[in-house]
Design a protein around this motif. Sequence first.
Motif, mmCIF file in Angstrom:
data_model
loop_
_atom_site.group_PDB
_atom_site.id
_atom_site.type_symbol
_atom_site.label_atom_id
_atom_site.label_comp_id
_atom_site.label_asym_id
_atom_site.label_seq_id
_atom_site.Cartn_x
_atom_site.Cartn_y
_atom_site.Cartn_z
ATOM 1 N N GLY A 1 -30.458 40.677 5.778
ATOM 2 C CA GLY A 1 -30.605 39.607 4.956
ATOM 3 C C GLY A 1 -31.563 38.911 4.712
ATOM 4 N N GLU B 1 -37.272 48.656 8.819
ATOM 5 C CA GLU B 1 -35.738 48.617 9.083
ATOM 6 C C GLU B 1 -35.571 49.994 9.966
ATOM 7 N N ASN C 1 -25.866 42.916 10.853
ATOM 8 C CA ASN C 1 -25.006 41.878 10.693
ATOM 9 C C ASN C 1 -24.957 41.260 9.236
ATOM 10 N N VAL C 2 -25.668 41.681 8.359
ATOM 11 C CA VAL C 2 -25.439 41.231 7.023
ATOM 12 C C VAL C 2 -24.421 41.958 6.328
ATOM 13 N N THR D 1 -18.120 38.100 8.171
ATOM 14 C CA THR D 1 -16.987 37.448 7.734
ATOM 15 C C THR D 1 -17.287 36.900 6.320
ATOM 16 N N ILE E 1 -18.494 34.350 4.896
ATOM 17 C CA ILE E 1 -18.261 32.681 4.634
ATOM 18 C C ILE E 1 -19.581 31.857 4.410
ATOM 19 N N VAL F 1 -39.444 49.657 14.955
ATOM 20 C CA VAL F 1 -40.812 49.037 15.630
ATOM 21 C C VAL F 1 -40.626 49.214 17.137
ATOM 22 N N TYR G 1 -23.379 31.750 14.689
ATOM 23 C CA TYR G 1 -22.261 32.052 13.489
ATOM 24 C C TYR G 1 -23.069 31.763 12.322
ATOM 25 N N GLY H 1 -25.577 32.404 10.391
ATOM 26 C CA GLY H 1 -26.601 33.147 9.678
ATOM 27 C C GLY H 1 -26.387 33.738 8.422
ATOM 28 N N PHE H 2 -25.284 34.170 8.131
ATOM 29 C CA PHE H 2 -25.011 34.830 6.820
ATOM 30 C C PHE H 2 -25.261 33.656 5.551
ATOM 31 N N LYS H 3 -24.610 32.520 5.761
ATOM 32 C CA LYS H 3 -24.804 31.450 4.694
ATOM 33 C C LYS H 3 -26.161 30.906 4.774
#
Length: 416
Positions: free
Chosen positions: A41, A63, A71-72, A76, A78, A206, A364, A366-368
């Motif tokens: 992400g 990539e 992880n993206v 979960t 949130i 890489v 915890y 990173g997504f948000k």
Amino acid sequence: MNYSGFKVIKEALTGHRGWGPAWRDAAPQAEYDYVIIGGGGHGLATAYYLAREFRQSRIAVLEKGWIGGGNVGRNTTIIRSNYLLDGNEPFYEFSLKLWEGLEQELNYNAMVSQRGILNLIHSDAQRDAFIRRGNAMILNGADAELLSTTQIRDRYPFLNVNNARFPIKGGLAQHRGGTVRHDAVAWGYARAADQRGVDIIQNCEVTGFRIENGTCTGVETARGFIGAKKVAACVAGSSSRLMHKAGMRLPIESHVLQAFVSEGLKPVLPGVITFGAGHFYCSQSDKGGLVFGGDIDGYNSYAQRGNLPVVEDVCEGGMAIFPMLGRARLLRSWGGIMDMSMDGSPIIDRTHIDGLYFNGGWCYGGFKATPASGFAYAHLLATDTPHETATAYRFDRFERGRMIDEKGMGNQPNLH
Ligand SMILES: Cc1cc2nc3c(=O)[nH]c(=O)nc-3n(C[C@H](O)[C@H](O)[C@H](O)COP(=O)(O)OP(=O)(O)OC[C@H]3O[C@@H](n4cnc5c(N)ncnc54)[C@H](O)[C@@H]3O)c2cc1C
């Protein structure tokens, strides 16, 4: 191709034969202005904002696997901006504001759902701490509301409010928090970046950096050398391993975090809830599955699968507030590699090597952070100055002792 309701209806009536690929399968060129390592992400958002916001071109995202495989696509889902400290709250609030306009901006349904998040309170001391956090949020322009036990019982009738080992004594709600369909975020940013000319190159690991006289001039990859004016590392749980190839040792450890999904149930949880006397968080997906998780496994690992003691710990946390969970069958579980920093907060900074930049240590959160992280990293890459909301996310805070330690745990990555 622009997505629209009309297009969806047309395709539904004609056998879905008119959809094209969402992004090109680009072949690597010999040189770029910007090479971003990691198609998660954060890497994809960085490429998108570099192209859209900062009008940069000749950008590639490399990539090692496939878009959304990290992880993206494992979290979960949130999103929230309920942080206490000055170094964090403005950044996460900026991120939440970007989430709020993201789907229109990307022309992509990422299922951004502001269904609210509720942090449960189980003691008087915890209420004091949450009131303090709520006030810090409001002072930074975010929303926060302290809910009583009665209000919580009305909204969440399945919670075990009174007859529990840790009775629920209230909660701190952020109504603008919620969930987002995780892998759709990667796909949405990938498509929008590709439309602006970014090359997204999958299966391109890489394997090393070319560093000449203190300047990074490009990267060695599974598909040959690729030159770059600026190289931006953005590989989450693989940060330590990647930066080791540039001779750097990071204040980051990698740990496994597991996620769990139950069978589909009728609607029982209107928003996201977190247990305050242990580590457990849960929401209900649009398909009805309860999506939940807890602590990291607590030992260093690069495995994308977890172990049973944490499964038991997470289920104990769930049963403590939500006993009906014991009747639901678990459908799926998986693990992802977390880049846990020493103070629980991230790093977006230049390195001591000219032309080499780093983004990682997301723990915890990173997504948000995805939209703001991409925006701030693009700002740093394009202007060589940190974005105003990310000025604290520098390497030198570990030397200067200016930690951003939300939990007050000290340099214990497994406890953040
Ligand atoms: C189970 C779980 C639940 C979580 N829940 C939440 C949550 O609810 N809310 C929240 O805010 N955060 C959550 N997180 C954290 C969040 O998912 C991560 O912090 C965030 O996704 C990391 O950024 P990313 O998306 O760029 O990472 P990734 O998607 O992991 O992207 C990094 C990419 O780099 C690639 N890569 C690695 N090495 C190389 C290399 N040498 N060359 C090329 N590419 C490479 C990887 O293949 C990967 O695709 C959770 C994490 C996990 C594991």
